[in-house]
Write a protein that holds these residues in place. Structure first.
Motif, PDB file in Angstrom:
ATOM      1  N   THR A   1      24.394   3.360  -8.660  1.00 36.68           N
ATOM      2  CA  THR A   1      22.956   2.728  -8.687  1.00 36.68           C
ATOM      3  C   THR A   1      23.124   1.124  -9.615  1.00 36.68           C
ATOM      4  O   THR A   1      24.167   0.787  -9.920  1.00 36.68           O
TER       5      THR A   1
ATOM      6  N   ARG B   1      22.508   0.906 -12.669  1.00 40.11           N
ATOM      7  CA  ARG B   1      23.041   0.592 -14.144  1.00 40.11           C
ATOM      8  C   ARG B   1      24.027   1.964 -14.454  1.00 40.11           C
ATOM      9  O   ARG B   1      24.839   2.143 -15.315  1.00 40.11           O
ATOM     10  N   LEU B   2      24.021   2.812 -13.093  1.00 40.98           N
ATOM     11  CA  LEU B   2      24.841   3.951 -13.239  1.00 40.98           C
ATOM     12  C   LEU B   2      25.898   4.285 -12.351  1.00 40.98           C
ATOM     13  O   LEU B   2      25.802   3.627 -11.154  1.00 40.98           O
TER      14      LEU B   2
ATOM     15  N   ILE C   1      27.537  11.675 -14.968  1.00 47.29           N
ATOM     16  CA  ILE C   1      26.832  10.431 -15.237  1.00 47.29           C
ATOM     17  C   ILE C   1      27.604   9.378 -15.979  1.00 47.29           C
ATOM     18  O   ILE C   1      27.625   9.708 -17.438  1.00 47.29           O
TER      19      ILE C   1
ATOM     20  N   ARG D   1      27.936   5.542 -17.394  1.00 42.21           N
ATOM     21  CA  ARG D   1      27.108   4.157 -17.468  1.00 42.21           C
ATOM     22  C   ARG D   1      28.101   2.725 -16.849  1.00 42.21           C
ATOM     23  O   ARG D   1      29.306   2.835 -17.013  1.00 42.21           O
TER      24      ARG D   1
ATOM     25  N   LEU E   1      21.138  14.146 -20.538  1.00 46.01           N
ATOM     26  CA  LEU E   1      21.911  13.132 -20.862  1.00 46.01           C
ATOM     27  C   LEU E   1      22.133  13.492 -22.276  1.00 46.01           C
ATOM     28  O   LEU E   1      21.132  14.141 -23.060  1.00 46.01           O
TER      29      LEU E   1
ATOM     30  N   SER F   1      21.314   8.551 -25.189  1.00 41.73           N
ATOM     31  CA  SER F   1      21.032   7.803 -23.996  1.00 41.73           C
ATOM     32  C   SER F   1      19.702   8.302 -23.168  1.00 41.73           C
ATOM     33  O   SER F   1      19.194   7.793 -21.970  1.00 41.73           O
ATOM     34  N   GLN F   2      18.933   9.248 -23.961  1.00 41.97           N
ATOM     35  CA  GLN F   2      17.741   9.574 -23.450  1.00 41.97           C
ATOM     36  C   GLN F   2      16.542   8.505 -23.613  1.00 41.97           C
ATOM     37  O   GLN F   2      16.803   7.669 -24.573  1.00 41.97           O
TER      38      GLN F   2
ATOM     39  N   LYS G   1      15.702   5.886 -21.711  1.00 39.44           N
ATOM     40  CA  LYS G   1      16.030   4.642 -21.382  1.00 39.44           C
ATOM     41  C   LYS G   1      15.906   4.592 -19.730  1.00 39.44           C
ATOM     42  O   LYS G   1      16.495   3.529 -19.134  1.00 39.44           O
TER      43      LYS G   1
ATOM     44  N   TYR H   1      17.505   6.444 -17.615  1.00 34.64           N
ATOM     45  CA  TYR H   1      18.859   6.676 -16.911  1.00 34.64           C
ATOM     46  C   TYR H   1      18.610   8.089 -16.072  1.00 34.64           C
ATOM     47  O   TYR H   1      19.028   8.277 -14.976  1.00 34.64           O
TER      48      TYR H   1
ATOM     49  N   GLU I   1      16.882   7.280 -12.854  1.00 38.51           N
ATOM     50  CA  GLU I   1      17.898   6.563 -11.944  1.00 38.51           C
ATOM     51  C   GLU I   1      18.707   7.568 -11.252  1.00 38.51           C
ATOM     52  O   GLU I   1      19.101   7.603 -10.226  1.00 38.51           O
ATOM     53  N   ALA I   2      19.351   8.499 -12.052  1.00 38.40           N
ATOM     54  CA  ALA I   2      20.289   9.394 -11.630  1.00 38.40           C
ATOM     55  C   ALA I   2      19.778  10.309 -10.575  1.00 38.40           C
ATOM     56  O   ALA I   2      20.381  10.641  -9.524  1.00 38.40           O
TER      57      ALA I   2
END
Length: 171
Positions: free
Chosen positions: A6, A8-9, A66, A68, A96, A100-101, A103, A105, A108-109
């Motif tokens: 993705t 960012r991931l 997952i 980064r 997560l 990392s929560q 944001k 993510y 996105e995942a």
């Protein structure tokens, strides 16, 4: 099954060796684990994958670490809890590390996992979260899942596709 990438991931499909290291809590050479990783959910997903491989039955559709893209650190996981049922329905889970929560993510995942599910011909993806887990409710809603029920403890979400409907990428 390759990486799902993705903006960012990178969702990296876990191998048997990687799953064994997660269960043991011991990173291998080259593994980059963010503080707090793996969490209980990551270990549970790795165990499900190992059990499915050991039983040699229907192929497990995937457990993903997952990571980064910017630094390669593993910050959580997302997975299918097992193969699709007779109706083509699968259940997902995700989590997560705390740092990392909040944001985006998780959305996105999960969005990437839904696209993968659709491309693989799964008809429906289900997820659930405890009533208090407002962040997870927001994630499932943000990726196009609909609240379909609840009980005294859990809210249930799902997304389904039929021929000609847009998947999560089309939203």
């Amino acid at each position: 099954m390759g990486d799902l990438v993705t903006a960012r991931l990178v969702l990296h499909p876990l191998t048997v060796d990687e799953s064994e290291r997660l269960v043991a809590g011991r990173p291998g050479v080259g593994d980059r684990w963010a503080p707090g990783y793996p969490m209980e959910g990551d270990v549970s997903a790795a165990r499900r994958l190992l059990r499915a491989c050991a039983e040699g039955g229907a192929a497990h559709p995937g457990s993903y670490e997952i990571r980064r893209r910017e630094d390669g650190y593993a910050i959580g996981g997302v997975d299918f809890h097992g193969p699709p049922d007779e109706q083509g329905s699968v259940t997902i889970g995700y989590g997560l590390v705390p740092a990392s929560q909040g944001k985006g993510y998780a959305s996105e995942a999960v969005r990437a996992l839904l696209v993968s599910a659709r491309e693989r011909g799964f008809a429906r993806v289900k997820g659930d979260a405890d009533h208090e887990n407002a962040a997870s409710h927001r994630v499932m809603t943000a990726v196009g899942m609909t609240l379909v029920g609840q009980d005294e403890r859990v809210k249930y979400y799902e997304i389904a596709w039929t021929a000609g409907t847009a998947g999560p990428a089309g939203r």
